[in-house]
Design a protein around this motif. Sequence first.
Motif, PDB file in Angstrom:
ATOM      1  N   ILE A  19       0.664  -1.120   0.072  1.00 40.98           N
ATOM      2  CA  ILE A  19       0.006   0.153  -0.232  1.00 40.98           C
ATOM      3  C   ILE A  19       0.794   1.224   0.047  1.00 40.98           C
ATOM      4  O   ILE A  19       1.505   1.757   0.870  1.00 40.98           O
ATOM      5  CB  ILE A  19      -0.759   0.502   1.155  1.00 40.98           C
ATOM      6  CG1 ILE A  19      -2.279  -1.082   1.392  1.00 40.98           C
ATOM      7  CG2 ILE A  19      -1.668   1.214   1.444  1.00 40.98           C
ATOM      8  CD1 ILE A  19      -3.379  -1.460   2.644  1.00 40.98           C
ATOM      9  N   GLU A  21       0.633   5.700   0.020  1.00 42.44           N
ATOM     10  CA  GLU A  21       0.395   6.609   0.288  1.00 42.44           C
ATOM     11  C   GLU A  21       0.462   7.395  -0.509  1.00 42.44           C
ATOM     12  O   GLU A  21       1.998   8.174   0.238  1.00 42.44           O
ATOM     13  CB  GLU A  21      -0.029   6.619   2.297  1.00 42.44           C
ATOM     14  CG  GLU A  21      -0.791   5.312   2.611  1.00 42.44           C
ATOM     15  CD  GLU A  21      -1.435   5.531   3.808  1.00 42.44           C
ATOM     16  OE1 GLU A  21      -0.354   6.907   4.331  1.00 42.44           O
ATOM     17  OE2 GLU A  21      -1.941   5.124   4.555  1.00 42.44           O
ATOM     18  N   LYS A  62      -2.686   5.252  -2.335  1.00 46.78           N
ATOM     19  CA  LYS A  62      -4.248   6.191  -1.642  1.00 46.78           C
ATOM     20  C   LYS A  62      -3.680   7.589  -1.999  1.00 46.78           C
ATOM     21  O   LYS A  62      -2.862   7.630  -1.380  1.00 46.78           O
ATOM     22  CB  LYS A  62      -4.593   5.197  -0.068  1.00 46.78           C
ATOM     23  CG  LYS A  62      -5.515   5.709   0.587  1.00 46.78           C
ATOM     24  CD  LYS A  62      -5.616   5.514   2.146  1.00 46.78           C
ATOM     25  CE  LYS A  62      -6.774   5.920   2.107  1.00 46.78           C
ATOM     26  NZ  LYS A  62      -7.273   4.945   3.677  1.00 46.78           N
ATOM     27  N   TYR A  72     -10.391  11.549   0.276  1.00 44.73           N
ATOM     28  CA  TYR A  72      -8.831  10.372  -0.325  1.00 44.73           C
ATOM     29  C   TYR A  72      -9.683   9.600  -1.743  1.00 44.73           C
ATOM     30  O   TYR A  72     -10.475   9.579  -1.377  1.00 44.73           O
ATOM     31  CB  TYR A  72      -7.992   9.645   0.484  1.00 44.73           C
ATOM     32  CG  TYR A  72      -9.011   8.794   1.363  1.00 44.73           C
ATOM     33  CD1 TYR A  72      -9.658   7.698   0.579  1.00 44.73           C
ATOM     34  CD2 TYR A  72      -9.583   8.976   2.659  1.00 44.73           C
ATOM     35  CE1 TYR A  72     -10.279   6.685   1.726  1.00 44.73           C
ATOM     36  CE2 TYR A  72     -10.190   8.018   3.247  1.00 44.73           C
ATOM     37  CZ  TYR A  72     -10.585   6.766   2.650  1.00 44.73           C
ATOM     38  OH  TYR A  72     -11.370   6.033   3.473  1.00 44.73           O
ATOM     39  N   THR A  74      -9.183   5.772  -2.522  1.00 43.32           N
ATOM     40  CA  THR A  74      -7.763   4.052  -2.764  1.00 43.32           C
ATOM     41  C   THR A  74      -8.154   3.731  -4.725  1.00 43.32           C
ATOM     42  O   THR A  74      -9.188   3.566  -5.162  1.00 43.32           O
ATOM     43  CB  THR A  74      -8.128   4.069  -1.888  1.00 43.32           C
ATOM     44  OG1 THR A  74      -8.398   4.573  -0.922  1.00 43.32           O
ATOM     45  CG2 THR A  74      -7.206   2.070  -1.908  1.00 43.32           C
ATOM     46  N   SER A  76      -7.218   0.356  -6.102  1.00 42.43           N
ATOM     47  CA  SER A  76      -6.723  -1.288  -5.271  1.00 42.43           C
ATOM     48  C   SER A  76      -7.100  -2.315  -7.232  1.00 42.43           C
ATOM     49  O   SER A  76      -7.538  -2.066  -7.308  1.00 42.43           O
ATOM     50  CB  SER A  76      -7.289  -1.499  -4.646  1.00 42.43           C
ATOM     51  OG  SER A  76      -7.864  -1.257  -3.617  1.00 42.43           O
ATOM     52  N   TYR A 143     -12.518   1.228  -7.010  1.00 38.81           N
ATOM     53  CA  TYR A 143     -11.479   2.888  -7.306  1.00 38.81           C
ATOM     54  C   TYR A 143     -12.466   3.686  -5.069  1.00 38.81           C
ATOM     55  O   TYR A 143     -13.407   2.835  -5.869  1.00 38.81           O
ATOM     56  CB  TYR A 143     -12.381   3.895  -7.894  1.00 38.81           C
ATOM     57  CG  TYR A 143     -11.120   3.630  -8.695  1.00 38.81           C
ATOM     58  CD1 TYR A 143      -9.666   4.329  -8.822  1.00 38.81           C
ATOM     59  CD2 TYR A 143     -11.149   2.584 -10.294  1.00 38.81           C
ATOM     60  CE1 TYR A 143      -8.936   4.302 -10.364  1.00 38.81           C
ATOM     61  CE2 TYR A 143     -10.304   2.553 -10.996  1.00 38.81           C
ATOM     62  CZ  TYR A 143      -9.521   2.870 -11.289  1.00 38.81           C
ATOM     63  OH  TYR A 143      -8.521   3.550 -12.555  1.00 38.81           O
ATOM     64  N   ASN A 144     -11.818   3.133  -4.268  1.00 41.57           N
ATOM     65  CA  ASN A 144     -13.147   4.014  -3.616  1.00 41.57           C
ATOM     66  C   ASN A 144     -12.394   5.967  -3.224  1.00 41.57           C
ATOM     67  O   ASN A 144     -11.654   6.202  -2.839  1.00 41.57           O
ATOM     68  CB  ASN A 144     -11.913   3.453  -1.825  1.00 41.57           C
ATOM     69  CG  ASN A 144     -12.719   2.259  -1.617  1.00 41.57           C
ATOM     70  OD1 ASN A 144     -12.420   1.037  -2.609  1.00 41.57           O
ATOM     71  ND2 ASN A 144     -13.628   2.097  -0.931  1.00 41.57           N
TER      72      ASN A 144
END
Length: 602
Positions: A19, A21, A62, A72, A74, A76, A143-144
């Motif tokens: 991950i 950031e 992220k 934000y 994220t 994935s 996508y978040n």
Amino acid sequence: MAWDDYIEDEYIDTPEVEIIEENIYVDEKFIKNKELIRLDLNIIQFPIFSKNTQRKINQVVKYFFNKNRDTYITVSPKAGDYIPGEMEEKVFIALMEIMKEKHMPQRFVVSAPELREKLKLNNNNAYGNIIKKSLLRLSETNYNFKNTMYSNELGGTIKEEISTSILSLRVVNLSLKMNQKYREKINDKRIKEIYEISISDHFYKNIIKKGYLVYNSNTLLEIESSTARTIYMLVEKIRFQNLYLKLDTLFLIKRIPLKYDKKNISQTVKILKNALNELVEKNLILDFKFIKESTWEKSEIEINFPESANNKKQNRFYEDRNDFRKIISLNSISETEHEMLEELKPISSNETDVTNSVKEVPTEENIDRILGLLPSKAKNLKTMPRTIREAIEKYGYEKVKNAAIYTKQQKADKIRSYFLKTLENNWADNIEEPIIRSPKIDFKPISDENTYKDVSHWDRSLYMAFEKLPENIQNGIETYAYRDYIKECGMESKIQQMAFKYSREKYICEFLEKHPEILKDEVEEEEIKEIPQKNENVITDMKYIKEKIVAVIELGDMMYSYSEEEKKILMGNILREVMGFVVKNQLTEETLGTVLEKYIKL
């Protein structure tokens, strides 16, 4: 034999999930133009497609957009895969072009050769695998969005966390009997499979209504660098109708986003320069210049656009809306989707302009204007801003403006209630906004040789002659000078009003140089010649000096949000330096301007 005996465990050896950031927000100490960080995020500004050429398998990224880390996105990837990059971006652009050709359905079918043609890929055996892999990556990446997803239905950002892909994909095998209906529509029998694309709801709703900008897909696909493509899309949104744009370098780095390392930022700046040079070569921007007075973190970029840029932007807007209207008439969009669409009429560039469409958006500026038209008590009603916003969304800006004027004229006691009833019952449909008229001035045609040419030093004797005119004539001239200035700016806002006030004398003199016949009709030439030449540029009017300094500080405050203490310090420093020139009888417009620019960069 048990069912379990038929099952084999398959182990996929993939790296562990990593991950990453990244902070997309920019520290305020590096921002000179703070308004830029308040721009609404939309699909153009989202870091949906990575610019990192060294992406890793299973790497989740992220992006944080604020210091509190509660805003934000994220990204994935599917297990064992990468997040979308440049190829996926190009495929998505090509899909948008094909979707429009197919009359904007949310779900449509496309083949690899169709995409290859749009992408201008080499006709070899590899292109099919490249396209299929990109489509799978687009459909399988999640996508978040938290406080970032723009919704045209809400007219703003969705506060809840949204989890979605860009599209869903179904690979249709044409050799299967169940897919015979597709096979019959494909003339090229060499095609073994096609792709059924379904654009995700959040993205599709923005594409078909208001949550979009119009770009030429060929232009985008011809831009070689993904960074250059993102810069072009971003600055086209930010600049609106302006042909000049100044951005903080760090802002641009973060919003693309590019790698940001304080120790090696010069390498990132080099990438920016290469991308901007490509845009210059393709005539998408005129030129650019980096302004670096100290560190790269505090540097800025000036970008100029060719004069043709606005015409091209407007033409894209008109053509797209007209095309979309035709698409609606062909009933290619379902009834449910049709209900979401704004009522559109074919538009030509001769009938209206882009600024008219902007007025329909319930911006804070429009809401303030409506509040100003209503009775003064309306400003004390906490619910009025929201009521006005909803009214603009429902009825449009012009109708709401007329309703506000009508409500004030009727001297209504219950302002909000009367205002809403006026809208519902169309009481104000034929009303006109009251206009404060200035004395009419008849202009005579002037020959080409008298046409005004821009010069940095205007003739102040014109202003002295102007001051001797009757007050009503002065007001009329100033009104026309202001109209010329706004026409040149292309828009009118509080900033333009303040800027005109700050340089009022300059714009009046420029206007009088354009129309010398005005002074000839009103003032005898001998009166102008009597002004002593040696002192004509010296300013002695202390009231004028103070007003000009105050106006510039107010303008600076709008841009940089000074504290009261900072305003006092600025005023003191400027006055001290200016008084030195006043005592020596050496204060001119040019000197005053130099002093003001020294302390306040506009």
